[in-house]
Write an enzyme that holds these catalytic residues in place. Structure first.
Site, PDB file in Angstrom:
ATOM      1  N   GLU A   1       1.467  -4.383  -5.431  1.00 52.39           N
ATOM      2  CA  GLU A   1       0.401  -5.077  -5.604  1.00 52.39           C
ATOM      3  C   GLU A   1      -0.794  -4.546  -6.074  1.00 52.39           C
ATOM      4  O   GLU A   1      -1.245  -2.831  -6.114  1.00 52.39           O
ATOM      5  CB  GLU A   1      -0.219  -5.166  -3.831  1.00 52.39           C
ATOM      6  CG  GLU A   1      -0.677  -6.240  -3.393  1.00 52.39           C
ATOM      7  CD  GLU A   1      -1.342  -6.270  -1.861  1.00 52.39           C
ATOM      8  OE1 GLU A   1       0.126  -6.843  -1.118  1.00 52.39           O
ATOM      9  OE2 GLU A   1      -2.516  -6.207  -1.384  1.00 52.39           O
TER      10      GLU A   1
ATOM     11  N   GLN B   1       0.019  16.069  -1.158  1.00 55.59           N
ATOM     12  CA  GLN B   1      -0.025  15.219  -2.586  1.00 55.59           C
ATOM     13  C   GLN B   1      -0.067  16.423  -3.246  1.00 55.59           C
ATOM     14  O   GLN B   1      -0.032  17.568  -3.404  1.00 55.59           O
ATOM     15  CB  GLN B   1      -1.633  14.817  -2.228  1.00 55.59           C
ATOM     16  CG  GLN B   1      -1.823  13.125  -1.673  1.00 55.59           C
ATOM     17  CD  GLN B   1      -3.749  12.848  -1.194  1.00 55.59           C
ATOM     18  OE1 GLN B   1      -3.795  13.609  -2.838  1.00 55.59           O
ATOM     19  NE2 GLN B   1      -3.325  12.315  -0.836  1.00 55.59           N
ATOM     20  N   ARG B   2       0.281  15.415  -4.529  1.00 55.00           N
ATOM     21  CA  ARG B   2       1.117  16.358  -5.723  1.00 55.00           C
ATOM     22  C   ARG B   2       2.012  17.267  -5.460  1.00 55.00           C
ATOM     23  O   ARG B   2       2.491  18.504  -5.848  1.00 55.00           O
ATOM     24  CB  ARG B   2      -0.045  17.479  -6.215  1.00 55.00           C
ATOM     25  CG  ARG B   2      -1.823  16.828  -6.769  1.00 55.00           C
ATOM     26  CD  ARG B   2      -0.933  15.920  -7.863  1.00 55.00           C
ATOM     27  NE  ARG B   2      -1.277  16.156  -9.250  1.00 55.00           N
ATOM     28  CZ  ARG B   2      -1.056  16.330 -10.187  1.00 55.00           C
ATOM     29  NH1 ARG B   2      -2.353  16.647 -10.212  1.00 55.00           N
ATOM     30  NH2 ARG B   2      -0.399  16.538 -11.385  1.00 55.00           N
TER      31      ARG B   2
ATOM     32  N   CYS C   1       0.426  -0.698  -0.290  1.00 56.82           N
ATOM     33  CA  CYS C   1       0.081  -0.097  -0.055  1.00 56.82           C
ATOM     34  C   CYS C   1       0.240   1.311   0.186  1.00 56.82           C
ATOM     35  O   CYS C   1       1.976   1.155   1.166  1.00 56.82           O
ATOM     36  CB  CYS C   1      -0.886   0.485   1.189  1.00 56.82           C
ATOM     37  SG  CYS C   1      -2.242  -1.411   1.648  1.00 56.82           S
ATOM     38  N   ILE C   2       0.471   2.045  -0.758  1.00 53.93           N
ATOM     39  CA  ILE C   2       1.127   3.672  -0.822  1.00 53.93           C
ATOM     40  C   ILE C   2       0.027   4.478  -0.348  1.00 53.93           C
ATOM     41  O   ILE C   2      -0.655   4.878  -0.588  1.00 53.93           O
ATOM     42  CB  ILE C   2       2.060   3.950  -2.032  1.00 53.93           C
ATOM     43  CG1 ILE C   2       2.699   4.573  -1.643  1.00 53.93           C
ATOM     44  CG2 ILE C   2       0.985   3.529  -3.261  1.00 53.93           C
ATOM     45  CD1 ILE C   2       3.782   5.400  -3.528  1.00 53.93           C
ATOM     46  N   LEU C   3       0.585   5.410   0.474  1.00 54.39           N
ATOM     47  CA  LEU C   3      -0.600   7.149   0.539  1.00 54.39           C
ATOM     48  C   LEU C   3       0.613   7.585   0.793  1.00 54.39           C
ATOM     49  O   LEU C   3       1.599   7.840   1.013  1.00 54.39           O
ATOM     50  CB  LEU C   3      -1.260   6.338   2.071  1.00 54.39           C
ATOM     51  CG  LEU C   3      -1.574   8.119   2.453  1.00 54.39           C
ATOM     52  CD1 LEU C   3      -3.382   7.968   1.999  1.00 54.39           C
ATOM     53  CD2 LEU C   3      -2.012   6.784   3.995  1.00 54.39           C
TER      54      LEU C   3
ATOM     55  N   TYR D   1       6.136  13.612  -3.873  1.00 50.22           N
ATOM     56  CA  TYR D   1       6.324  12.579  -2.677  1.00 50.22           C
ATOM     57  C   TYR D   1       5.624  10.937  -3.440  1.00 50.22           C
ATOM     58  O   TYR D   1       6.835   9.935  -2.512  1.00 50.22           O
ATOM     59  CB  TYR D   1       5.528  12.866  -1.481  1.00 50.22           C
ATOM     60  CG  TYR D   1       6.043  13.975  -0.294  1.00 50.22           C
ATOM     61  CD1 TYR D   1       7.565  14.109   0.071  1.00 50.22           C
ATOM     62  CD2 TYR D   1       5.447  15.288  -0.588  1.00 50.22           C
ATOM     63  CE1 TYR D   1       7.905  15.614   1.267  1.00 50.22           C
ATOM     64  CE2 TYR D   1       5.889  16.903   0.824  1.00 50.22           C
ATOM     65  CZ  TYR D   1       7.357  16.459   0.479  1.00 50.22           C
ATOM     66  OH  TYR D   1       7.374  17.946   1.323  1.00 50.22           O
TER      67      TYR D   1
HETATM   68  N1  ACO Z   1      -4.698  14.398 -10.393  1.00 50.97           N
HETATM   69  C1  ACO Z   1      -4.235  13.676 -11.538  1.00 50.97           C
HETATM   70  N2  ACO Z   1      -2.949  13.714 -11.430  1.00 50.97           N
HETATM   71  C2  ACO Z   1      -2.524  13.239 -10.368  1.00 50.97           C
HETATM   72  C3  ACO Z   1      -2.987  13.677  -9.089  1.00 50.97           C
HETATM   73  C4  ACO Z   1      -4.501  14.356  -9.241  1.00 50.97           C
HETATM   74  N3  ACO Z   1      -5.282  14.384  -8.066  1.00 50.97           N
HETATM   75  N4  ACO Z   1      -2.457  12.911  -8.128  1.00 50.97           N
HETATM   76  C5  ACO Z   1      -1.148  12.492  -8.278  1.00 50.97           C
HETATM   77  N5  ACO Z   1      -0.756  12.332  -9.826  1.00 50.97           N
HETATM   78  C6  ACO Z   1      -0.284  11.809 -11.422  1.00 50.97           C
HETATM   79  C7  ACO Z   1       0.045  13.079 -11.854  1.00 50.97           C
HETATM   80  O1  ACO Z   1       0.334  12.266 -12.555  1.00 50.97           O
HETATM   81  C8  ACO Z   1       1.342  13.296 -10.646  1.00 50.97           C
HETATM   82  O2  ACO Z   1       2.570  13.582 -11.428  1.00 50.97           O
HETATM   83  P1  ACO Z   1       2.564  15.142 -11.599  1.00 50.97           P
HETATM   84  O3  ACO Z   1       2.615  16.002 -10.438  1.00 50.97           O
HETATM   85  O4  ACO Z   1       4.401  14.977 -12.089  1.00 50.97           O
HETATM   86  O5  ACO Z   1       1.509  15.264 -12.800  1.00 50.97           O
HETATM   87  C9  ACO Z   1       2.175  11.854 -10.273  1.00 50.97           C
HETATM   88  O6  ACO Z   1       0.419  11.332 -10.313  1.00 50.97           O
HETATM   89  C10 ACO Z   1       2.624  11.672  -8.841  1.00 50.97           C
HETATM   90  O7  ACO Z   1       2.332  12.412  -8.653  1.00 50.97           O
HETATM   91  P2  ACO Z   1       3.499  12.578  -6.909  1.00 50.97           P
HETATM   92  O8  ACO Z   1       2.990  14.356  -6.285  1.00 50.97           O
HETATM   93  O9  ACO Z   1       4.841  11.969  -6.902  1.00 50.97           O
HETATM   94  O10 ACO Z   1       2.422  11.794  -6.255  1.00 50.97           O
HETATM   95  P3  ACO Z   1       1.251  12.485  -4.595  1.00 50.97           P
HETATM   96  O11 ACO Z   1       2.788  12.654  -3.443  1.00 50.97           O
HETATM   97  O12 ACO Z   1       0.219  12.865  -4.518  1.00 50.97           O
HETATM   98  O13 ACO Z   1       0.957  10.295  -4.247  1.00 50.97           O
HETATM   99  C11 ACO Z   1      -0.317   8.854  -4.642  1.00 50.97           C
HETATM  100  C12 ACO Z   1       0.377   9.326  -4.963  1.00 50.97           C
HETATM  101  C13 ACO Z   1       0.025   8.262  -3.474  1.00 50.97           C
HETATM  102  C14 ACO Z   1      -1.122   7.721  -5.760  1.00 50.97           C
HETATM  103  C15 ACO Z   1      -1.842   9.678  -3.506  1.00 50.97           C
HETATM  104  O14 ACO Z   1      -2.685  10.056  -4.635  1.00 50.97           O
HETATM  105  C16 ACO Z   1      -2.244   8.957  -2.608  1.00 50.97           C
HETATM  106  O15 ACO Z   1      -2.084   8.633  -1.270  1.00 50.97           O
HETATM  107  N6  ACO Z   1      -3.929   8.550  -3.075  1.00 50.97           N
HETATM  108  C17 ACO Z   1      -4.781   7.947  -2.025  1.00 50.97           C
HETATM  109  C18 ACO Z   1      -4.110   6.558  -1.754  1.00 50.97           C
HETATM  110  C19 ACO Z   1      -4.067   5.399  -2.790  1.00 50.97           C
HETATM  111  O16 ACO Z   1      -4.981   5.657  -3.760  1.00 50.97           O
HETATM  112  N7  ACO Z   1      -2.836   4.811  -3.390  1.00 50.97           N
HETATM  113  C20 ACO Z   1      -2.824   3.937  -4.232  1.00 50.97           C
HETATM  114  C21 ACO Z   1      -3.562   3.041  -3.525  1.00 50.97           C
HETATM  115  S1  ACO Z   1      -2.530   1.083  -4.851  1.00 50.97           S
HETATM  116  C22 ACO Z   1      -1.767   1.300  -3.613  1.00 50.97           C
HETATM  117  O17 ACO Z   1      -1.360   1.175  -2.879  1.00 50.97           O
HETATM  118  C23 ACO Z   1      -0.902  -0.856  -4.530  1.00 50.97           C
END
Ligand code: ACO
Ligand code: ZN
Length: 281
Positions: A184, A158-159, A150-152, A162
């Site tokens: 996963e 966010q964005r 899991c990743i969060l 990280y």
């Molecule tokens: N809308 C559009 N694109 C997005 C968004 C958004 N809200 N958030 C992330 N992205 C995309 C973008 O392409 C972004 O890159 P960019 O900013 O250069 O365009 C890229 O994802 C990664 O952005 P980061 O800033 O590195 O990622 P962030 O720190 O926001 O974390 C994460 C991404 C962990 C998925 C976060 O959104 C999160 O915690 N979400 C809720 C939990 C979740 O869904 N976790 C993944 C489940 S699957 C698993 O755990 C195996």
């Protein structure tokens, strides 16, 4: 009514307080029944114990002597630190983290069996302590070669890059293990976007530097990204041709540049010289 609620998993906790943030939650999380009547929970940002009332948290903060996650600091670069927490040695912390994380993770089952996992907690540190910005979990032994469960990234963080840092970190651990890895499944939409972004950037950068032919196997050895994920990513970018029964990468420099531009900013990099870690045994 009870049964209906159980069945549809109505979101119970609407907001949480964590460090200096008040955060709106996204999904249901199965907190113990005594918290069923709560709409807001107060978390200690260091030990992740949660409480029903602000006064309880204030009292707790006076006697809680943690200033960072329990466990070993395995990475430090400027104000950014990563801690490794063994779910077996820090069971309550692991469970608290799972309850917290489920508030933002939809289709993930909560593992009560935190013994089997390591948790990697990313923190921004200042003179008040190390503040969690996000984490990922990893099975100690994965049959399916998962390198991340899991990743969060917590919503206020966010964005900002990280997420990609956490993903990159999970692959650096795999490289140290001498294994390929994959997250996963299923991936959430945001998870998929982040992974696609990471895979795309890493692969494009190698293809751009590399002279001559390179195979998917070689790319996989260099990056610890599973061959199937590489093939999928390159197919999406239209960089794969199927010739004589074999996949071939056709990396036209102009096409690479166009994709690299579209791939956006790289985000925070993992400086591997600052990672002090040996694989779990
Ligand atoms: N809308 C559009 N694109 C997005 C968004 C958004 N809200 N958030 C992330 N992205 C995309 C973008 O392409 C972004 O890159 P960019 O900013 O250069 O365009 C890229 O994802 C990664 O952005 P980061 O800033 O590195 O990622 P962030 O720190 O926001 O974390 C994460 C991404 C962990 C998925 C976060 O959104 C999160 O915690 N979400 C809720 C939990 C979740 O869904 N976790 C993944 C489940 S699957 C698993 O755990 C195996
Ligand atoms: Zn505490």
């Amino acid at each position: 009514l009870r049964e209906h609620e159980e069945f549809t998993k109505v979101k119970n906790i609407a907001t949480i307080e964590l460090g200096r943030y008040e955060i709106e939650t996204w999904y249901f999380s199965p907190f113990p029944p005594e918290y069923n009547d709560c709409v807001k929970l107060y978390f200690c940002e260091f030990c992740l114990n949660f409480m029903k009332r602000k006064e309880q948290l204030q009292r707790h903060m006076k006697k809680c002597d943690l200033k960072h996650p329990p466990g070993d600091e395995i990475y430090r670069n400027g104000t950014l630190s990563m801690f490794e927490v063994d779910g077996k040695k820090n069971k309550v912390y692991g469970q608290n983290l799972c309850y917290l994380a489920k508030l933002f993770l939809d289709h993930k089952t909560l593992y009560y069996d935190v013994d089997l996992f390591l948790f990697y907690i990313l923190c921004e540190c200042d003179d008040r302590g190390c503040h969690m910005v996000g984490y990922f979990s990893k099975e100690k032994h994965s049959e399916e070669s998962y390198n991340l469960a899991c990743i969060l990234t917590l919503p206020p963080y966010q964005r900002k890059g990280y997420g990609k840092f956490l993903i990159a970190f999970s692959y650096e651990l795999s490289k140290k293990e001498g294994k390929v890895g994959t997250p996963e499944r299923p991936l959430s939409d945001l998870g998929m976007l982040s992974y696609r972004g990471y895979w795309t950037r890493v692969l494009l950068e190698i293809l751009k530097k590399h002279k001559g032919n390179i195979s998917i196997k070689e790319l996989s050895d260099m990056t610890a990204i599973r061959a199937e994920d590489i093939l999928n990513t390159l197919q999406n970018l239209d960089l794969i041709q199927y010739r004589k029964g074999q996949h071939a990468i056709c990396a036209d420099p102009k096409v690479l540049d166009r994709h690299l531009k579209a791939a956006g900013r790289g985000g925070l990099d993992v400086d591997v010289t600052k990672l002090i870690w040996t694989p779990y045994k």
